[in-house]
Design a protein around this motif. Structure first.
Motif, PDB file in Angstrom:
ATOM      1  N   LEU A 136       0.835  -1.206   0.000  1.00  0.00           N
ATOM      2  CA  LEU A 136       0.000   0.000   0.000  1.00  0.00           C
ATOM      3  C   LEU A 136       0.872   1.260   0.000  1.00  0.00           C
ATOM      4  CD1 LEU A 136      -2.804  -1.076   2.514  1.00  0.00           C
ATOM      5  CD2 LEU A 136      -2.998  -0.830   0.024  1.00  0.00           C
ATOM      6  N   ALA A 137       1.968   1.204   0.763  1.00  0.00           N
ATOM      7  CA  ALA A 137       2.871   2.359   0.822  1.00  0.00           C
ATOM      8  C   ALA A 137       3.508   2.613  -0.536  1.00  0.00           C
ATOM      9  CB  ALA A 137       3.947   2.125   1.886  1.00  0.00           C
TER      10      ALA A 137
ATOM     11  N   ALA B 222       3.885   5.606  -5.465  1.00  0.00           N
ATOM     12  CA  ALA B 222       3.736   5.692  -6.928  1.00  0.00           C
ATOM     13  C   ALA B 222       2.715   6.762  -7.294  1.00  0.00           C
ATOM     14  CB  ALA B 222       3.336   4.335  -7.510  1.00  0.00           C
ATOM     15  N   ALA B 223       1.607   6.800  -6.541  1.00  0.00           N
ATOM     16  CA  ALA B 223       0.589   7.831  -6.810  1.00  0.00           C
ATOM     17  C   ALA B 223       1.163   9.221  -6.579  1.00  0.00           C
ATOM     18  CB  ALA B 223      -0.635   7.598  -5.918  1.00  0.00           C
ATOM     19  N   SER B 224       1.996   9.349  -5.529  1.00  0.00           N
ATOM     20  CA  SER B 224       2.622  10.646  -5.253  1.00  0.00           C
ATOM     21  C   SER B 224       3.561  11.047  -6.384  1.00  0.00           C
ATOM     22  CB  SER B 224       3.379  10.603  -3.924  1.00  0.00           C
ATOM     23  OG  SER B 224       2.486  10.394  -2.845  1.00  0.00           O
ATOM     24  N   PHE B 225       4.333  10.072  -6.900  1.00  0.00           N
ATOM     25  CA  PHE B 225       5.224  10.364  -8.020  1.00  0.00           C
ATOM     26  C   PHE B 225       4.432  10.764  -9.274  1.00  0.00           C
ATOM     27  CE2 PHE B 225       8.653   8.024  -5.691  1.00  0.00           C
ATOM     28  CZ  PHE B 225       9.610   9.016  -5.762  1.00  0.00           C
TER      29      PHE B 225
ATOM     30  N   LEU C 115       3.238  14.103  -8.740  1.00  0.00           N
ATOM     31  CA  LEU C 115       4.339  15.044  -8.903  1.00  0.00           C
ATOM     32  C   LEU C 115       4.612  15.308 -10.385  1.00  0.00           C
ATOM     33  CD1 LEU C 115       6.577  16.725  -7.584  1.00  0.00           C
ATOM     34  CD2 LEU C 115       8.031  14.673  -7.646  1.00  0.00           C
ATOM     35  N   GLU C 116       4.623  14.201 -11.180  1.00  0.00           N
ATOM     36  CA  GLU C 116       4.848  14.365 -12.615  1.00  0.00           C
ATOM     37  C   GLU C 116       3.737  15.189 -13.257  1.00  0.00           C
ATOM     38  OE1 GLU C 116       5.279  10.496 -14.240  1.00  0.00           O
ATOM     39  OE2 GLU C 116       7.232  10.112 -13.320  1.00  0.00           O
ATOM     40  N   ASP C 117       2.494  14.874 -12.894  1.00  0.00           N
ATOM     41  CA  ASP C 117       1.369  15.629 -13.465  1.00  0.00           C
ATOM     42  C   ASP C 117       1.445  17.106 -13.070  1.00  0.00           C
ATOM     43  OD1 ASP C 117       0.449  13.298 -14.568  1.00  0.00           O
ATOM     44  OD2 ASP C 117      -1.072  12.905 -13.023  1.00  0.00           O
TER      45      ASP C 117
END
Length: 594
Positions: free
Chosen positions: A218-219, A224-227, A230-232
């Motif tokens: 989950l972490a 990955a969602a944070s990255f 960040l990219e978006d």
């Protein structure tokens, strides 16, 4: 007081109509007045035209001013658009600041997530240690159970042996299934309970490990969602930068358009100044034209004070109502001095056979007691004289072809063959150079003819200057072949010399007409005599007009055979000095100005 400009056009038309109604018998003065009135009408029309031009220029100014207002309005719109684009850029910069904050938050979150991920290996290691410890704690009870089984076997305890045998044949998983049976055995009950506790602890440890792995998964998903976030978020910076660049380009375009519009406004204001300057010039032109009208009206008053003048000569006197009389006069050396040549209004000199010339003396305003020597006609004569309204034509005779040409023309034949009683022969001269007549005799043949024929020339009045293109000259030389003619200005007239001799009449008066016209003429061959040249005096050609010590280079134009040729230069009529005129019908290239 000037008439209102609204009626100027009507007044101009009326003056033109009045001018065209002046009868031919009114005389040159009335004709001059009519001509001046036509000029006044033309000037009035010019005033109307200039006034119309001023109206059009003012309308153009209104149009340009409207264009300036439109351009200024467009500039205001563009400036407002620039402000709006500037506000958008400010907003976009605010968006960038928000994106920077979001990126910082996401990066902080990722750092936190990275730090959290570092805990999971430690937790797994601790759980591994715990699991090993639990597994190790299972070894004691399991060893005890084996010892009991061995002991039972040693004692030959069938029940224990059976258990031992079964336990030997089973795996650990199978053993777990048979624990329930061993429990019943007092000897291993405690051991099984202890094993069960250990196994439970191992299951709990396994579940905890699985939970940690789930947390790790989950972490990682959150990381990955944070990255991705960040990219978006970083990608949105490019979008906002593109919007800022687009707004900046739009602002530059707006500034360029504003600069262009300012340039147009500057040019249009310059156009307005130019148009206003044109209005001033046109208004000055109206003032000038109104002054010209005053001058012309004064000219009419002066003309009205002039004594009457005659159409055919421009000299003072009342008109004499009678037809033109043309007399064909010999011009060879034995025929000179001639009689009556200095009394004729117009004398034409035409080429005949062998490079010699003959004269046609045309009388209207004055007559001669004796005129001659009179000689034969040529086919050139009817063509030349038909423009004088059925003139009387006096000649000594002609060959059959020429007589036919005269009979077929509009000329009135008063020749020797038609009216021999009007002629006499001089006893002091040899035939055929001795035939004479008198103009009164010839006119007396047709007393009922009281018209005034169309005059061949227009004359200046005391109010007229020379033609604008007039050039001062000393004289002119004309070479007909065997007749070399020279005219020299003496301050009053053009003294004529013929083959080097002064040309005088029978009274000893030098031929010196106020006007000489060199009418350059093409010669063909006469249909009546192949040896005789025929002057083509219809159509148009070059003309040199010598008057008052000057020459005007122009053209003669005779599109209508029923009228005499008109003399023009630069679109304006050439007016002669009042008095007599001699016309040389010379071939092109045979005359030279001195």
């Amino acid at each position: 007081m000037r008439p209102p400009r609204l009626v100027v056009a009507g007044l101009a038309a009326a003056l033109v109509a009045v001018a065209t109604l002046v009868p031919a018998a009114a005389g040159p003065v009335d004709e001059a007045i009519a001509a001046v009135r036509v000029q006044i009408a033309e000037v009035e029309e010019g005033i109307v035209g200039v006034a119309s031009t001023i109206v059009r220029v003012r309308e153009a100014i209104v149009g340009v001013e409207a264009a300036i207002v439109g351009a200024e309005s467009a500039i205001s719109g563009l400036e407002a658009a620039i402000v709006a684009e500037g506000d958008r850029i400010v907003a976009y910069h605010g968006d960038l600041e928000a994106v920077d904050v979001a990126i910082a938050e996401i990066e902080a979150r990722i750092v936190t997530q990275d730090e959290g991920m570092l805990v999971y290996p430690v937790r797994l290691e601790l759980l591994a240690d715990e699991y090993i410890e639990v597994w190790a704690s299972r070894a004691g009870p399991f060893r005890l159970r084996r010892e009991l089984a061995v002991d039972s076997y040693v004692r030959n305890d069938e029940r224990m042996n059976s258990v031992l045998t079964q336990s030997a044949q089973l795996t650990d998983k199978a053993l777990e299934g048979i624990r329930s049976r061993i429990l019943y055995d007092a000897l291993i009950q405690e051991t099984d309970e202890r094993l069960e506790i250990v196994d439970a602890r191992m299951r709990i440890a396994g579940d905890r490990v699985a939970g940690v792995h789930t947390e790790i998964s989950l972490a990682k998903d959150r990381q990955a969602a944070s990255f991705r976030e960040l990219e978006d978020t970083r990608a949105s910076i490019e979008v906002v930068d593109a919007k800022i660049a687009a707004s900046g380009s739009e602002i530059e375009r707006f500034h360029g358009e504003i600069e262009r519009l300012h340039g147009e406004i500057k040019q249009q204001r310059g156009d307005i100044e130019r148009l206003r300057g044109e209005i001033v010039l046109h208004q000055e032109e109206i003032v000038r034209l109104e002054g010209e009208i005053v001058r012309l009206e004064g000219e009419i008053e002066l003309i009205q004070e002039l004594p009457p003048t005659r159409w055919w000569s421009g000299l003072p006197g009342d008109e004499i109502r009678r037809p033109a009389l043309a007399v064909k006069i010999d011009n060879v050396s034995v025929a000179r001095p001639q009689e009556g040549i200095n009394q004729a209004d117009v004398v034409y000199e035409e080429l005949v056979e062998a490079g010699l010339t003959r004269l046609i003396a045309v009388f209207q305003t004055t007559g001669a007691r004796s005129v001659g020597p009179i000689r034969s006609a040529r086919t050139s004569d009817p063509i030349l004289l038909e423009g004088f309204d059925r003139p009387l034509f006096a000649y000594s005779g002609a060959n059959r072809g020429t007589r036919g040409a005269v009979a077929a023309s509009e000329l009135t034949d008063v020749g020797y063959d038609a009216a021999s009683s009007l002629y006499w022969r001089s006893t002091s001269r040899r035939a055929p150079h001795n035939l004479f007549s008198a103009t009164d005799r010839l006119w007396g043949k047709y007393p009922e003819r009281d018209e005034i024929p169309t005059a061949p020339f227009a004359f200046r009045t005391v109010l007229d200057g020379l033609h604008p293109s007039a050039e001062p000259v000393a004289g002119v030389f004309v070479d007909f072949g065997n007749a070399e003619i020279d005219y020299a200005w003496n301050g009053e007239g053009w003294e004529r010399t013929h083959n080097g001799d002064a040309h005088s009449d029978s009274d000893g008066v030098r031929v010196a007409p106020p006007n000489v016209v060199i009418q350059f003429t093409t010669y063909g061959t006469s249909s009546a005599d192949s040896r005789s040249p025929e002057a083509e005096t219809g159509g148009s050609g070059e003309a040199w007009v010598f008057t008052d010590g000057h020459v005007v280079r122009g053209r003669w134009e005779r599109p209508d055979q029923s009228r005499p040729a008109a003399l023009v230069a630069n679109g304006r009529p050439i007016r002669l000095t009042p008095g007599r005129t001699w016309v040389a019908l010379a071939r092109a290239g045979t005359a030279e100005i001195r």
